[in-house]
Design a protein around this motif. Structure first.
Motif, PDB file in Angstrom:
ATOM      1  N   ILE A  61     -15.872  22.015  27.090  1.00 57.50           N
ATOM      2  CA  ILE A  61     -15.760  20.797  26.477  1.00 57.50           C
ATOM      3  C   ILE A  61     -16.813  20.608  25.661  1.00 57.50           C
ATOM      4  O   ILE A  61     -17.962  20.357  26.069  1.00 57.50           O
ATOM      5  N   VAL A  62     -16.670  20.445  24.300  1.00 55.68           N
ATOM      6  CA  VAL A  62     -17.666  20.182  23.170  1.00 55.68           C
ATOM      7  C   VAL A  62     -17.840  18.647  22.931  1.00 55.68           C
ATOM      8  O   VAL A  62     -16.876  18.096  22.457  1.00 55.68           O
ATOM      9  N   GLY A  63     -18.783  17.996  23.463  1.00 52.02           N
ATOM     10  CA  GLY A  63     -19.098  16.375  23.311  1.00 52.02           C
ATOM     11  C   GLY A  63     -18.644  15.973  24.647  1.00 52.02           C
ATOM     12  O   GLY A  63     -17.567  16.039  25.245  1.00 52.02           O
ATOM     13  N   ALA A  64     -19.811  15.387  25.249  1.00 48.48           N
ATOM     14  CA  ALA A  64     -19.677  14.546  26.229  1.00 48.48           C
ATOM     15  C   ALA A  64     -19.602  13.053  25.990  1.00 48.48           C
ATOM     16  O   ALA A  64     -20.475  12.116  26.775  1.00 48.48           O
ATOM     17  N   GLY A  65     -18.834  12.689  25.225  1.00 53.16           N
ATOM     18  CA  GLY A  65     -18.758  11.369  24.720  1.00 53.16           C
ATOM     19  C   GLY A  65     -17.504  10.574  25.208  1.00 53.16           C
ATOM     20  O   GLY A  65     -16.874  10.959  26.020  1.00 53.16           O
ATOM     21  N   GLY A  66     -16.861  10.007  23.999  1.00 55.42           N
ATOM     22  CA  GLY A  66     -15.520   9.144  24.454  1.00 55.42           C
ATOM     23  C   GLY A  66     -14.315   9.999  24.923  1.00 55.42           C
ATOM     24  O   GLY A  66     -13.601   9.823  25.480  1.00 55.42           O
ATOM     25  N   LEU A  67     -14.177  11.226  24.176  1.00 51.42           N
ATOM     26  CA  LEU A  67     -13.400  12.125  24.427  1.00 51.42           C
ATOM     27  C   LEU A  67     -13.552  13.082  25.653  1.00 51.42           C
ATOM     28  O   LEU A  67     -12.690  13.293  26.608  1.00 51.42           O
ATOM     29  N   GLY A  68     -14.651  13.639  25.456  1.00 51.87           N
ATOM     30  CA  GLY A  68     -15.079  14.561  26.616  1.00 51.87           C
ATOM     31  C   GLY A  68     -15.264  13.779  28.045  1.00 51.87           C
ATOM     32  O   GLY A  68     -14.887  14.724  28.775  1.00 51.87           O
ATOM     33  N   CYS A  69     -15.762  12.763  28.015  1.00 55.13           N
ATOM     34  CA  CYS A  69     -15.847  12.253  29.285  1.00 55.13           C
ATOM     35  C   CYS A  69     -14.695  12.002  30.116  1.00 55.13           C
ATOM     36  O   CYS A  69     -14.479  12.667  31.229  1.00 55.13           O
ATOM     37  N   VAL A  73     -27.840   9.550  26.220  1.00 50.48           N
ATOM     38  CA  VAL A  73     -27.144   8.310  26.553  1.00 50.48           C
ATOM     39  C   VAL A  73     -27.887   7.030  25.842  1.00 50.48           C
ATOM     40  O   VAL A  73     -28.856   6.765  26.121  1.00 50.48           O
ATOM     41  N   GLU A  74     -26.888   6.501  25.213  1.00 46.54           N
ATOM     42  CA  GLU A  74     -27.327   5.264  24.435  1.00 46.54           C
ATOM     43  C   GLU A  74     -26.602   3.909  24.997  1.00 46.54           C
ATOM     44  O   GLU A  74     -25.578   4.072  25.382  1.00 46.54           O
ATOM     45  N   LEU A  75     -27.091   2.824  24.791  1.00 48.49           N
ATOM     46  CA  LEU A  75     -26.462   1.607  25.392  1.00 48.49           C
ATOM     47  C   LEU A  75     -25.069   1.294  24.452  1.00 48.49           C
ATOM     48  O   LEU A  75     -23.958   1.015  25.484  1.00 48.49           O
ATOM     49  N   SER A  76     -24.803   1.780  23.374  1.00 50.96           N
ATOM     50  CA  SER A  76     -23.632   1.504  22.876  1.00 50.96           C
ATOM     51  C   SER A  76     -22.526   2.600  23.260  1.00 50.96           C
ATOM     52  O   SER A  76     -21.245   2.427  22.766  1.00 50.96           O
ATOM     53  N   ASN A  77     -22.984   3.723  23.965  1.00 48.27           N
ATOM     54  CA  ASN A  77     -22.058   4.567  24.336  1.00 48.27           C
ATOM     55  C   ASN A  77     -21.412   4.046  25.460  1.00 48.27           C
ATOM     56  O   ASN A  77     -20.217   4.546  26.002  1.00 48.27           O
ATOM     57  N   LEU A  78     -21.905   3.122  26.371  1.00 42.10           N
ATOM     58  CA  LEU A  78     -21.366   2.839  27.633  1.00 42.10           C
ATOM     59  C   LEU A  78     -19.917   1.975  27.707  1.00 42.10           C
ATOM     60  O   LEU A  78     -19.136   2.121  28.700  1.00 42.10           O
ATOM     61  N   GLN A  79     -19.400   1.677  26.329  1.00 43.73           N
ATOM     62  CA  GLN A  79     -18.283   1.023  26.180  1.00 43.73           C
ATOM     63  C   GLN A  79     -17.135   1.812  26.228  1.00 43.73           C
ATOM     64  O   GLN A  79     -15.986   1.328  26.791  1.00 43.73           O
ATOM     65  N   ARG A  80     -17.218   3.338  26.370  1.00 45.14           N
ATOM     66  CA  ARG A  80     -16.040   4.251  26.330  1.00 45.14           C
ATOM     67  C   ARG A  80     -16.547   5.382  26.932  1.00 45.14           C
ATOM     68  O   ARG A  80     -15.642   6.114  27.262  1.00 45.14           O
ATOM     69  N   GLN A  81     -17.667   5.793  27.052  1.00 43.44           N
ATOM     70  CA  GLN A  81     -17.962   7.192  27.703  1.00 43.44           C
ATOM     71  C   GLN A  81     -18.240   7.081  29.116  1.00 43.44           C
ATOM     72  O   GLN A  81     -19.458   6.868  29.562  1.00 43.44           O
ATOM     73  N   ILE A  82     -17.349   7.147  29.990  1.00 45.57           N
ATOM     74  CA  ILE A  82     -16.764   6.804  31.231  1.00 45.57           C
ATOM     75  C   ILE A  82     -17.683   7.623  32.168  1.00 45.57           C
ATOM     76  O   ILE A  82     -17.887   7.427  33.439  1.00 45.57           O
ATOM     77  N   LEU A  83     -18.317   8.592  32.101  1.00 42.80           N
ATOM     78  CA  LEU A  83     -19.349   9.306  32.860  1.00 42.80           C
ATOM     79  C   LEU A  83     -20.735   8.922  32.943  1.00 42.80           C
ATOM     80  O   LEU A  83     -21.416   9.439  33.800  1.00 42.80           O
ATOM     81  N   HIS A  84     -21.132   7.918  32.215  1.00 40.44           N
ATOM     82  CA  HIS A  84     -22.575   7.396  31.959  1.00 40.44           C
ATOM     83  C   HIS A  84     -22.466   5.967  32.335  1.00 40.44           C
ATOM     84  O   HIS A  84     -21.484   5.199  32.012  1.00 40.44           O
ATOM     85  N   SER A  85     -23.751   5.714  32.871  1.00 40.92           N
ATOM     86  CA  SER A  85     -23.941   4.383  33.301  1.00 40.92           C
ATOM     87  C   SER A  85     -25.046   3.823  32.810  1.00 40.92           C
ATOM     88  O   SER A  85     -25.991   4.430  32.379  1.00 40.92           O
ATOM     89  N   THR A  86     -25.342   2.709  33.055  1.00 42.28           N
ATOM     90  CA  THR A  86     -26.654   1.917  32.696  1.00 42.28           C
ATOM     91  C   THR A  86     -27.734   2.614  32.847  1.00 42.28           C
ATOM     92  O   THR A  86     -29.055   2.868  32.326  1.00 42.28           O
ATOM     93  N   THR A 109      -7.398   7.359  26.620  1.00 41.64           N
ATOM     94  CA  THR A 109      -5.896   8.042  26.409  1.00 41.64           C
ATOM     95  C   THR A 109      -5.792   9.483  25.872  1.00 41.64           C
ATOM     96  O   THR A 109      -5.176  10.250  26.364  1.00 41.64           O
ATOM     97  N   ILE A 110      -6.339   9.529  24.756  1.00 40.13           N
ATOM     98  CA  ILE A 110      -6.333  10.716  24.003  1.00 40.13           C
ATOM     99  C   ILE A 110      -7.058  11.973  24.822  1.00 40.13           C
ATOM    100  O   ILE A 110      -6.774  13.108  24.835  1.00 40.13           O
ATOM    101  N   GLY A 111      -8.200  11.565  25.551  1.00 39.39           N
ATOM    102  CA  GLY A 111      -9.041  12.454  26.075  1.00 39.39           C
ATOM    103  C   GLY A 111      -8.399  12.972  27.428  1.00 39.39           C
ATOM    104  O   GLY A 111      -8.416  14.006  27.799  1.00 39.39           O
ATOM    105  N   SER A 112      -7.630  12.030  27.765  1.00 38.94           N
ATOM    106  CA  SER A 112      -6.680  12.310  29.055  1.00 38.94           C
ATOM    107  C   SER A 112      -5.666  13.392  28.629  1.00 38.94           C
ATOM    108  O   SER A 112      -5.281  14.238  29.517  1.00 38.94           O
ATOM    109  N   ILE A 113      -5.043  13.393  27.562  1.00 37.58           N
ATOM    110  CA  ILE A 113      -3.953  14.149  27.010  1.00 37.58           C
ATOM    111  C   ILE A 113      -4.703  15.425  26.819  1.00 37.58           C
ATOM    112  O   ILE A 113      -4.145  16.456  27.263  1.00 37.58           O
TER     113      ILE A 113
END
Length: 264
Positions: free
Chosen positions: A37-45, A67-80, A201-205
């Motif tokens: 998985i290239v990218g541990a962000g919104g799709l990769g998580c 990990v930045e604060l703005s990531n947490l709205q969609r990058q579900i493997l990361h937390s505060t 949705t798209i990452g799950s696909i």
């Protein structure tokens, strides 16, 4: 790796093993599979989360960001509590907690022409979870040159798209989009915004495509079919695409050279 499932594994994966197209043989194939998985962000998580839950044998994570604060709205493997950590470390911790049987390999690097072939070589399927065009074309060109199947995806605002590529058998990303757009011609999610659930949705696909490929369900993949998703109206659409004989990545012409671009 054993070709037999333990009692605990049968219980863990029982719901998906009930599916006729998967069954025990499919589960064993997943355990033998390796997905990068290239990218541990919104799709990769979400892709990584569902692949680990499904019991894929090994997952590789490529990302050099923190990990930045703005990531947490969609990058579900990361937390505060992960703010400031490397994304691959944060993601790996959650995935190992979810399923300790899955081997998690981390690559805290920026993907480029030099390291991509060496990293790609160890995997059966690649998921493009990046958010910029240079990285997407790089992944396409390297994967095609190595014969590595992969899932492309992109998301912005309320929209997403997904395409699966098997080199020599289907259209590649460059067949469809030719070359990267001019800088700032098309905004990315950092510039235009993104609804977190669209990435989910798209990452799950993408995870579903990887599972189907590993399980041998090749005829059901998004080959030569670009799936588009409009979350605002909840509409999916399939756009038929074709291989380009003159494609610089996969076209059959002597002396062709794919134009690899710098990455992530």
């Amino acid at each position: 790796m054993s070709l037999r499932l333990t009692a605990d594994q049968i219980e863990r994966y029982s719901r998906q093993m009930m599916i006729p197209d998967l069954g025990g043989k499919g589960q064993i194939r997943l355990r033998q599979g390796r997905v990068l998985i290239v990218g541990a962000g919104g799709l990769g998580c979400p892709a990584a989360f569902y692949l680990a839950a499904a019991g894929v044998g090994a997952l590789g994570l490529v990302d050099d960001d923190q990990v930045e604060l703005s990531n947490l709205q969609r990058q579900i493997l990361h937390s505060t509590s992960d703010l400031g950590r490397k994304k691959v470390e944060s993601a790996a911790e959650k995935l190992r907690g979810l399923n300790p049987e899955v081997e998690i390999r981390t690559y805290p690097v920026r993907l480029d022409e030099e390291c991509a072939p060496e990293i790609f070589a160890a995997y059966d399927f690649i998921i493009d979870g990046t958010d910029n065009f240079s990285a997407k074309f790089l992944i396409n060109d390297i994967a095609v040159s190595m014969g590595k199947p992969f899932s492309h995806a992109g998301v912005v605002r309320f929209e997403g798209q997904c395409l699966t590529v098997i080199p020599e058998e289907s259209a590649c990303y460059r067949c469809v989009f030719k070359d990267p757009p001019a800088p700032h011609e098309i905004p990315n999610c950092q510039q235009a915004g993104i609804l977190g659930t669209v990435a989910g949705t798209i990452g799950s696909i993408q995870a579903t495509e990887a599972i189907k490929y590993l399980a041998g369900m090749v005829d059901d993949l998004l080959l030569n079919r670009l799936l588009t998703y409009d979350a605002k109206e909840i509409k999916f659409r399939i756009v038929e695409v074709k291989r380009d004989p003159q494609c610089r990545a996969c076209g059959k012409k002597e002396g062709k050279e794919a134009k690899h671009t710098v990455a992530v």
